[in-house]
Enzyme design. Structure first.
Site, PDB file in Angstrom:
ATOM      1  N   CYS A  82       0.830  -1.199   0.000  1.00  0.00           N
ATOM      2  CA  CYS A  82       0.000   0.000   0.000  1.00  0.00           C
ATOM      3  C   CYS A  82       0.876   1.266   0.000  1.00  0.00           C
ATOM      4  O   CYS A  82       1.505   1.561  -1.003  1.00  0.00           O
ATOM      5  CB  CYS A  82      -0.968  -0.071   1.183  1.00  0.00           C
ATOM      6  SG  CYS A  82      -2.430   0.933   0.935  1.00  0.00           S
ATOM      7  N   HIS A 195      -3.424  -5.448   1.639  1.00  0.00           N
ATOM      8  CA  HIS A 195      -2.759  -5.724   2.914  1.00  0.00           C
ATOM      9  C   HIS A 195      -2.844  -7.196   3.312  1.00  0.00           C
ATOM     10  O   HIS A 195      -3.696  -7.560   4.128  1.00  0.00           O
ATOM     11  CB  HIS A 195      -3.420  -4.896   4.024  1.00  0.00           C
ATOM     12  CG  HIS A 195      -3.207  -3.425   3.908  1.00  0.00           C
ATOM     13  ND1 HIS A 195      -2.166  -2.781   4.539  1.00  0.00           N
ATOM     14  CD2 HIS A 195      -3.894  -2.481   3.247  1.00  0.00           C
ATOM     15  CE1 HIS A 195      -2.217  -1.497   4.256  1.00  0.00           C
ATOM     16  NE2 HIS A 195      -3.263  -1.275   3.474  1.00  0.00           N
ATOM     17  N   GLU A 197      -1.041  -8.731   5.316  1.00  0.00           N
ATOM     18  CA  GLU A 197      -0.676  -8.895   6.733  1.00  0.00           C
ATOM     19  C   GLU A 197      -1.889  -8.837   7.659  1.00  0.00           C
ATOM     20  O   GLU A 197      -1.781  -9.160   8.837  1.00  0.00           O
ATOM     21  CB  GLU A 197       0.365  -7.825   7.139  1.00  0.00           C
ATOM     22  CG  GLU A 197      -0.175  -6.411   7.304  1.00  0.00           C
ATOM     23  CD  GLU A 197      -0.419  -5.666   5.991  1.00  0.00           C
ATOM     24  OE1 GLU A 197      -0.262  -6.269   4.915  1.00  0.00           O
ATOM     25  OE2 GLU A 197      -0.803  -4.482   6.058  1.00  0.00           O
TER      26      GLU A 197
HETATM   27  N1  GLN Z   1      -3.694   6.442   1.240  1.00  0.00           N
HETATM   28  C1  GLN Z   1      -2.359   6.220   1.729  1.00  0.00           C
HETATM   29  C2  GLN Z   1      -1.343   7.028   0.953  1.00  0.00           C
HETATM   30  O1  GLN Z   1      -1.638   7.576  -0.048  1.00  0.00           O
HETATM   31  C3  GLN Z   1      -1.996   4.755   1.676  1.00  0.00           C
HETATM   32  C4  GLN Z   1      -2.935   3.959   2.555  1.00  0.00           C
HETATM   33  C5  GLN Z   1      -2.365   2.689   3.092  1.00  0.00           C
HETATM   34  O2  GLN Z   1      -1.160   2.465   3.070  1.00  0.00           O
HETATM   35  N2  GLN Z   1      -3.222   1.875   3.632  1.00  0.00           N
HETATM   36  O3  GLN Z   1      -0.230   7.120   1.354  1.00  0.00           O
END
Ligand code: GLN
Length: 245
Positions: A82, A195, A197
């Site tokens: 992410c 995710h 994890e």
């Molecule tokens: N929205 C976050 C970003 O742009 C990422 C979200 C996440 O890592 N769950 O950094």
């Protein structure tokens, strides 16, 4: 020999990644300082907020981030989930925020809309076998494009989530995208928009450990077959998950 995996612990869901690594019988170390990187064979950059990490990069130009760049340049494996995938990307749509700029991908942040539009779905990830992976997206990014050296490992239907086509949609985007890349690898770099994890399915972490230890990868099931996409979408049920990233 069993590897030691560092989890960058400046923010995000660190404990969950450590739990997954330990469940696979490997050692996990929380990394806060550059010198700790000497003791690890691979690094996970967890989810969190990329603008925060970008600010930290600017405030600490010399320390940990330079060490991570060296680590990547030395060919050591790094897995970004992410926010981690945003931080590894060469290009972030519409943004010049600080990043490692190591992987030849262009990402769109917050692609599915705000936090309350987070969702989970199942994804076919051929390299991980036939069973679909339950993928949790929390204000996640998508990969809009990837360079030639990038292996696309999973895609999600472009109409998934409550907004349908992702939040930053251009007027003609419908014509451009049927699906978005949500997991990819370029040599020693692995990224996922979701995710793993937060689930008890350890296949993605297992794949990463195999990269780190140079073990044989799980048999490819359908590398040449078109990646199927799931249309199922439901709100994220795990409130802990929402709170922690
Ligand atoms: N929205 C976050 C970003 O742009 C990422 C979200 C996440 O890592 N769950 O950094």
């Amino acid at each position: 020999m069993a590897s030691t995996i560092g989890v960058l612990s400046l923010q995000g869901d660190v404990a969950e990644h450590c739990r997954s690594i330990e469940a696979l019988g490997r050692r996990a170390i929380q990394i806060r300082y550059a010198r700790q990187m000497d003791g690890v064979d691979g690094l996970i950059i967890p989810g969190g907020e990329s603008t925060t990490i970008a600010k930290l990069t600017a405030d600490n130009p010399d320390a940990i981030f330079d060490r991570i760049r060296e680590f990547i340049d030395a060919g050591k494996p790094v897995y970004g989930t992410c926010m981690g995938s945003i931080f590894l990307a060469k290009e972030i749509e519409g943004s010049a925020q600080g990043r490692l700029a190591a992987m030849d991908i262009k990402v769109r942040r917050n692609a599915f809309g705000p936090q309350r539009f987070s969702f989970e779905t199942t994804l076919q990830i051929p390299v991980l076998g036939e069973d679909p992976v339950n993928a949790i997206f929390i204000r996640g990014p998508v990969i809009l494009s990837a360079g030639e050296g990038v292996e696309v490992m999973a895609r999600v239907d472009a109409n998934i989530g409550r907004l349908g086509k992702t939040a930053g949609s251009l007027p003609d985007e419908a014509a451009l995208y049927d699906s978005y890349i949500v997991m990819a690898r370029q040599n020693n770099l692995l990224v996922s928009s979701f995710h793993p994890e937060l689930t008890d399915d350890y296949r993605v972490h297992d794949y990463f450990i195999r990269m780190v230890e140079g073990l044989e990868l799980p048999k490819y099931f359908a590398q040449t077959a078109k990646l199927e996409q799931s249309k199922a979408s439901s709100p994220v049920s795990n409130q802990m998950a929402l709170a922690s990233v």
